[in-house]
Write an enzyme that holds these catalytic residues in place. Structure first.
Site, short mmCIF file in Angstrom:
data_model
loop_
_atom_site.label_atom_id
_atom_site.label_comp_id
_atom_site.label_asym_id
_atom_site.label_seq_id
_atom_site.Cartn_x
_atom_site.Cartn_y
_atom_site.Cartn_z
N SER A 21 -5.10 -0.27 -3.62
CA SER A 21 -3.99 -0.13 -2.86
C SER A 21 -3.34 1.44 -3.08
O SER A 21 -2.60 1.68 -2.27
CB SER A 21 -2.83 -0.98 -3.74
OG SER A 21 -3.02 -0.77 -5.19
N HIS B 233 0.32 3.40 -6.38
CA HIS B 233 0.96 3.68 -4.91
C HIS B 233 1.80 4.68 -4.60
O HIS B 233 1.49 5.17 -3.54
CB HIS B 233 1.86 2.37 -5.07
CG HIS B 233 1.42 0.80 -5.30
ND1 HIS B 233 2.07 -0.28 -5.26
CD2 HIS B 233 -0.10 0.77 -5.33
CE1 HIS B 233 1.18 -1.29 -5.57
NE2 HIS B 233 0.03 -0.73 -5.42
#
Length: 275
Positions: A201, A254
């Site tokens: 991610s 992230h």
């Protein structure tokens, strides 16, 4: 007659033909070698048509093209669809690095179901200075996924963003973004949670930031992400940050990946934007 372009997607080709019809420009469609070629009869309008074509390529999902299909589209448009092959379609939309990472993640996930701790201990981010020399760990943590939903979510986004980027800008550029974002997003996450994390991610958020800012600054490069999807990504980021999901989320990874992607996009487009 002037050949404009060839599309492998017949529906995409017809959408542009329909749109140009609303501008009173006739585009002839020809089928050649499993592709749809578009030919312009009135060469005096070439400059305007090529400008519109570039706009269409940059954002084919723009609602105006759908509206044009409803307004000008014909039920006998003679669209010939090739027999669907899911694997072939996946390959056609991705380059070797995109596909290789997908295979690696799937294989690692499968092995984790059998050798959970072994695979994690082998590929996880360095837990202390004694593992710093094991240089694969700085990147290999991105291949670790802990649930089916986790890996599916990341690989869909990886394919959706990484495939077009690799095909347009080359494997080297995708490799650069992947390695830098894996290292830096992993470092940021390790500061907050130690080495107990994994997943693609951070790299995915780097691709989001890179694709979106590249499209905003230099759309002629052909790399973009719709603003609506970028808003979704930021909302998802906020949801994870405020722990609304009820599961552990690598928020620092992230954010770190997003910052890396934005920074690389700004750097790569600075000269074009200045000009």
């Amino acid at each position: 007659m002037l050949r404009l372009i060839a599309f492998s997607n017949p529906r995409m080709a017809q959408a542009f033909v329909d749109y140009m019809a609303t501008l009173h420009i006739d585009i002839e469609v020809r089928h050649q070698n499993n592709q749809v070629e578009l030919w312009l009869a009135d060469t005096s309008s070439e400059q305007m048509v090529r400008h519109e074509l570039q706009q269409f390529i940059d954002n084919p999902s723009d609602p105006r093209y759908l509206a044009a299909s409803w307004e000008s589209g014909s039920s006998n448009a003679n669209i010939v669809y090739r027999k669907s092959d899911t694997l072939a379609n996946l390959r056609s939309q991705a380059g070797p690095l995109t596909l290789s990472v997908i295979v690696i993640c799937v294989v690692v996930y499968g092995l984790m179901q059998v050798f959970d701790n072994t695979m994690f201990n082998l590929l996880a981010y360095p837990s202390d200075s004694s593992q710093y020399i094991q240089i694969w760990r700085w990147v290999s943590h991105a291949f670790l996924h802990f649930s089916l939903m986790h890996i599916l979510f990341n690989l869909v986004w990886w394919w959706y963003l990484g495939g077009p980027l690799e095909r347009r800008l080359g494997t080297g550029k995708l490799l650069e973004i992947t390695v830098l974002s894996a290292i830096l997003s992993g470092y940021g996450q390790a500061i907050f949670s130690g080495s107990s994390f994994g997943g693609l991610s951070g790299v995915v958020y780097a691709l989001m930031g890179y694709s979106w800012l590249s499209g905003e600054r230099t759309p002629e490069r052909g790399i973009y992400m719709q603003r609506s999807l970028m808003i979704f990504a930021l909302v998802w980021l906020a949801v994870g940050y405020f722990d609304m999901l009820g599961v552990s989320v690598a928020n620092a990874a992230h954010i770190g990946g997003l910052v890396v992607g934005l920074a690389l996009a700004w750097w790569d487009t600075r000269s074009s934007k200045r000009n």
